[in-house]
Structure formats: C-alpha cells, structure tokens
Design a protein around this motif. Structure first.
Motif, PDB file in Angstrom:
ATOM      1  N   GLU A   9       0.805  -1.220   0.000  1.00  0.00           N
ATOM      2  CA  GLU A   9       0.000   0.000   0.000  1.00  0.00           C
ATOM      3  C   GLU A   9       0.840   1.273   0.000  1.00  0.00           C
ATOM      4  OE1 GLU A   9      -3.061   0.121   2.887  1.00  0.00           O
ATOM      5  OE2 GLU A   9      -4.203  -1.526   1.987  1.00  0.00           O
ATOM      6  N   ASP A  10       2.166   1.152   0.057  1.00  0.00           N
ATOM      7  CA  ASP A  10       3.003   2.344  -0.062  1.00  0.00           C
ATOM      8  C   ASP A  10       2.822   3.011  -1.421  1.00  0.00           C
ATOM      9  OD1 ASP A  10       3.900   1.586   2.391  1.00  0.00           O
ATOM     10  OD2 ASP A  10       5.846   0.856   1.714  1.00  0.00           O
ATOM     11  N   GLY A  63      -9.635   5.494  -4.616  1.00  0.00           N
ATOM     12  CA  GLY A  63      -9.211   4.286  -5.313  1.00  0.00           C
ATOM     13  C   GLY A  63      -8.683   3.215  -4.383  1.00  0.00           C
ATOM     14  N   LEU A  64      -8.075   3.609  -3.262  1.00  0.00           N
ATOM     15  CA  LEU A  64      -7.557   2.620  -2.320  1.00  0.00           C
ATOM     16  C   LEU A  64      -8.690   1.820  -1.690  1.00  0.00           C
ATOM     17  CD1 LEU A  64      -5.301   1.321  -0.698  1.00  0.00           C
ATOM     18  CD2 LEU A  64      -5.382   3.266   0.876  1.00  0.00           C
ATOM     19  N   LYS A  65      -9.787   2.486  -1.353  1.00  0.00           N
ATOM     20  CA  LYS A  65     -10.928   1.761  -0.790  1.00  0.00           C
ATOM     21  C   LYS A  65     -11.506   0.781  -1.801  1.00  0.00           C
ATOM     22  CE  LYS A  65     -12.325   5.338   2.520  1.00  0.00           C
ATOM     23  NZ  LYS A  65     -13.420   6.245   2.959  1.00  0.00           N
ATOM     24  N   LEU A  77       1.898  -1.256  -9.476  1.00  0.00           N
ATOM     25  CA  LEU A  77       1.374  -1.788  -8.221  1.00  0.00           C
ATOM     26  C   LEU A  77       1.736  -3.261  -8.107  1.00  0.00           C
ATOM     27  CD1 LEU A  77      -0.389  -1.522  -5.673  1.00  0.00           C
ATOM     28  CD2 LEU A  77      -2.369  -2.072  -7.108  1.00  0.00           C
ATOM     29  N   ASP A  78       2.313  -3.650  -6.987  1.00  0.00           N
ATOM     30  CA  ASP A  78       2.658  -5.049  -6.771  1.00  0.00           C
ATOM     31  C   ASP A  78       2.046  -5.528  -5.462  1.00  0.00           C
ATOM     32  OD1 ASP A  78       4.171  -3.846  -4.842  1.00  0.00           O
ATOM     33  OD2 ASP A  78       6.110  -4.328  -5.722  1.00  0.00           O
ATOM     34  N   LEU A 118      10.086   5.190  -2.747  1.00  0.00           N
ATOM     35  CA  LEU A 118       9.167   5.773  -1.771  1.00  0.00           C
ATOM     36  C   LEU A 118       8.552   4.658  -0.943  1.00  0.00           C
ATOM     37  CD1 LEU A 118       7.649   8.420  -0.837  1.00  0.00           C
ATOM     38  CD2 LEU A 118       5.844   7.738  -2.442  1.00  0.00           C
ATOM     39  N   TRP A 119       8.525   4.841   0.366  1.00  0.00           N
ATOM     40  CA  TRP A 119       7.897   3.855   1.240  1.00  0.00           C
ATOM     41  C   TRP A 119       7.392   4.536   2.505  1.00  0.00           C
ATOM     42  CZ3 TRP A 119      13.015   4.859   1.342  1.00  0.00           C
ATOM     43  CH2 TRP A 119      13.658   4.935   2.570  1.00  0.00           C
ATOM     44  N   ARG A 120       6.494   3.843   3.207  1.00  0.00           N
ATOM     45  CA  ARG A 120       5.974   4.339   4.481  1.00  0.00           C
ATOM     46  C   ARG A 120       6.720   3.649   5.614  1.00  0.00           C
ATOM     47  NH1 ARG A 120      -0.369   3.625   4.358  1.00  0.00           N
ATOM     48  NH2 ARG A 120       0.336   1.548   3.765  1.00  0.00           N
TER      49      ARG A 120
END
Length: 496
Positions: free
Chosen positions: A84-85, A130-132, A149-150, A469-471
């Motif tokens: 989800e990052d 879009g995430l939901k 997206l992976d 980029l990551w969380r």
C-alpha cells in the motif's frame, strides 16, 4: 645582568618585539638532542612499517526478497515497505476517477474520501477513493492506471510492533528479527549458518596510517591538533567508545594502520558487481613490510570458533560481527543515509497504566489528521482533588480524554493485551492500532516506560539512482508512558 643572559639558554625576545619569544627559538640544537635522549626517542627498534596488504576478498550478493533486489533497493525500503506504499493521495484520486463510472450510488458513497491531511482537507469529499475500491476488489488490476502496483508482503508484525524478514544469501539465510524501524546495519540481521562456499578474489592494496581527530602525531615533538582534547572525555561505563578511544590513544599511540577492502574485480565484458547488499568475507590476509617480509594477520576467534592457537589473539572478541557468519564475514547493506521524510501520518503513544491495570494507546495523529492535542489527563486528575466543601457528586468514572483506547490484559497460552472499546466513542483510526478492526499486542511488545509509534513517508534513491518511496513505521522510546488517572465509582467534591 649581561652574564645572566649568557648563562641561561632560553629564547629572549627584544624588548620592543614579542614575536621571537612566541616562536620559541632554540639557540642550541644540542638541547633538543638531549631532551630526545632523556625521553628515550634515540632508543629505537629495528622495526618496520606495512607497505602492502594481500587479501582474498569475497562479495556474496544478497538474493531478491519479495521481488526486490537487495543490492539496489535501500535496506530500509526493503524491510519497511509494503504494497500500500504505492497508494499516494494523487494515485488514489486518479484511480478513483477512472473507476467511478462503474460503481453504483451505494458503492460510491461507501468509497468516498473522508477528510484528508492538509493541504487537501475536504477538497475531494465527493471523490471516490481508489484505495478503498482496491481493498474491496472493485478495481481491475490490469488497468493501465495501476501500472507499478505489486503485491509485495508486509514484514511489519502488528503483534510485536517490529519487522521480521528473511533474506537468502549464498546458500544460507539472514534473519531480521525485532527490527524497530529506521537505520539498518550489520547488526540488524543474524545468519542461519556461515556461507558454505564464498568465491574469493585475491587483491592487493596499500595500507594507510590510522587518522582521526586528536590522534597522536607520528613523530616526537610534532605539534598535534589543539582543537581536540582527548583528555576532556573521561571514561564512563555508559560510553564504551570513549574508553576504547582513550585506550587506543594512551597505549597504542600511532601504531595503527588501516587498509580498504577492495571492491570486486571487474572482468572484461562484465557490467560490474555490487559492493553493497552483499556479505563481504576476508580470507587469509598477509602483510608485507618495508623489510620485504610477509606477515599473516589472524582474526580473533568467536564464540563458535575453535580455541585460539599459540600465535593467535585470544578471543572471543570482535567490534563488528554478524552473528552466525564466520568471524571474517560481515553484512554490508545499501542503506538510505539521509532519506527525505514527510510529516507524521500516525503518531501513537503506548504505555501501561498500573493504577488502571490497562494499557493505553493515545492517538495523537491518525492518517495525517490530528486527533488528540496531547496525552494530558489533567481533567481526570482534577476530579479526584479534595476541595473541603464536603459537597459531593457521584460519578461513574473520571473523565477519559478523547482518543484514548484501552487494552485489557488476557491470559491464555500467553499473556496478551487485547484492544477494547469505550462506550459512545469511535474505535482507533490509526493503521498502527488496527484501523477499527481490533488489535492484539504481545505483553513483551511495550516496555515499562512506554513507547511512541510513528508512521511517515520516506524517500531515498536506490543504487541505480531511481527514487524509492515507502511508508516507514518506527518504535521510539519514551521516558514515561501515558497515565489516565482513571477512577471508578467516584465521589467528586464540588468547587468552593
């Protein structure tokens, strides 16, 4: 007076010029030779200095993890990243618009954006998130908008609030256990077993004298750097590095040399081999001195190595060593030295309240939105004070501040903290606390003094120059955890 000048051998400046006095000139060079004789500088040894090092070196690259190359991707992004990052706010808006026409009115309402962090706010309140949609399976994964997206796994363990991962390398496995987030280094992973067959290449390098601020000069009477006061750092049991530095300066003087571990040799037609994201191993190192003699360097043995031989240094001892690997191997990660970090998306305080027999999770910030301004519970404390009016009001309990979420202790096969709900209040919104789906914590996950959990975006570059980029989720220590001052069945005394 003239006889006194000739009798004493000392620098004497003119009365009108002090420069010669400050330069401390010597009128008799024999005085310097005499002082050198007194301190033993003339009693030299027929010693030598190293001029060449011959070292067999092996660079064994780490193998891919979750489809990512550990020799390219920064180790922090490799361990801390998740699928989800990829879902930045811009992508959530674009993909929501791409699939909005395929939704029913009810689906649009359920997938609508809530309040977003600044500077977005409620600007996209009527848009589809879009995430939901992706979480409930309402997006087509083959759509061009979802390129990149992976489904990489998430190594974050919500029960222990740490990262755990396995990295294969050269026939063995590196285990990352209880990683709190943040910097990754050689001590982050333990090996399952030594490398079975590292491929060594013999290289020759030139050693250099060890230099550091405040190091002693290589010759007597050489002026040292006056801006560094080594004696100003008293040894302390809490500062092992200071004690080692003083030991080095006082006992070993200028007898230390270093040599660089050479990079892998590039063969003709080879595109190059990685120098990070590898396990570096040294073979039998030999040193050539100025007398053309060769000397063998022996590495101190470790806990699992055979006892030291007569000509070897006693062990076990090592300043840098990866547990499980042999004593001459070390993990070198491609770390993100100075990543760019965004504002905190989540900021949560955790602490055990012994008086209430609960663990509290205080949401200061969740999904980029401020929840509680602080962990202050002064209102509850004020309700327990005595005022002397002798006029009482019964309260079921003291006031519990907003966004405080209790965890009760449950005893099963192991002692756990299970998240509870406060009547009339919303569940926890932070992803770190389950995002309203409940949360269970191991009793050992939270120390006695409490801790802080943070989640924020981080941006760095891989070794190929591409941005990553990551969380990042991190555990940070606290001096003391939050205290609720919670009391039940209370008689509150009125104010005077």
């Amino acid at each position: 007076m003239t006889w006194e000048y000739y009798r004493r051998i000392e620098p004497m400046p003119p009365y009108t010029d002090l420069q010669r006095g400050f330069s401390a000139e010597l009128a008799d060079p024999l005085w310097m030779l005499g002082r050198q004789w007194q301190v033993g500088e003339h009693a030299g040894e027929d010693a030598s200095a190293p001029v060449l090092v011959e070292a067999p070196v092996a660079h064994t690259p780490l193998e891919p993890v979750a489809g990512l190359d550990p020799t390219v991707v920064p180790a922090e992004a490799l361990l801390e990243g998740a699928a989800e990052d990829w879902w930045t706010i811009g992508r959530r808006i674009r993909i929501g618009r791409a699939f909005a026409d395929t939704l029913s009115p009810q689906q649009r309402a359920e997938a609508a954006f809530t309040t977003l962090p600044e500077p977005y706010g409620d600007a996209f309140a009527d848009e589809v998130d879009g995430l939901k949609l992706a979480r409930v399976g309402l997006v087509d994964r083959t759509h061009p908008a979802l390129t990149g997206l992976d489904d990489r796994p998430d190594f974050w363990q919500p029960t222990t609030l740490t990262y755990e991962c396995q990295v294969p390398v050269g026939g063995t496995t590196l285990h990352v256990r209880a990683h709190d987030g943040g910097d990754v280094d050689w001590y982050t992973a333990d090996a399952e077993a030594p490398l079975p067959a590292p491929a060594f290449q013999t290289r020759q390098v030139v050693p250099q004298r060890l230099q550091y601020p405040g190091a002693p000069g290589p010759r007597w009477w050489q002026i040292e750097d006056g801006t560094v006061d080594i004696g100003g750092f008293p040894p302390d049991r809490a500062h092992l590095a200071t004690a080692l530095l003083l030991e080095l300066v006082c006992d070993h003087a200028n007898d230390w040399f270093t040599f660089p571990v050479p990079a892998p040799r590039i063969e003709p037609g080879d595109e190059g081999r990685p120098t990070s994201g590898v396990v570096v191993g040294l073979g039998d190192v030999r040193v050539k001195d100025t007398f053309d003699d060769w000397w063998d360097l022996n590495i101190p043995p470790g806990d699992s190595d055979p006892p030291a031989q007569a000509d070897e240094a006693p062990g076990p001892w090592s300043l840098f060593r990866t547990s499980g690997l042999d004593r001459s191997s070390l993990v070198v990660w491609p770390t993100a030295a100075t990543p760019l970090t965004g504002p905190a998306l989540d900021d949560v305080l955790l602490g055990v309240d012994e008086d209430a027999n609960l663990l509290w999770a205080v949401e200061l910030r969740a999904d980029g939105i401020d929840r509680a301004l602080s962990a202050d519970s002064a209102a509850a404390l004020e309700e327990t004070r005595r005022t002397g009016t002798r006029r009482f009001t019964w309260l079921a309990s003291t006031t519990l501040p907003e966004h405080w979420h209790p965890y009760r202790i449950e005893h099963g096969s192991s002692r756990m903290f299970v998240q509870g709900l406060v009547a009339g209040r919303a569940a926890a919104q932070s992803e770190l606390l389950g995002a309203g789906n409940g949360h269970v914590l191991a009793a050992s996950a939270v120390p006695n003094q409490g801790m802080r959990l943070e989640r924020r975006y981080a941006l760095a570059r891989a070794t190929d120059g591409k941005p990553v980029l990551w969380r990042q989720r991190r555990r940070l220590p606290l001096l003391a955890g939050p205290v609720s001052h919670l009391r039940f069945d209370l008689l509150r005394e009125s104010s005077p």
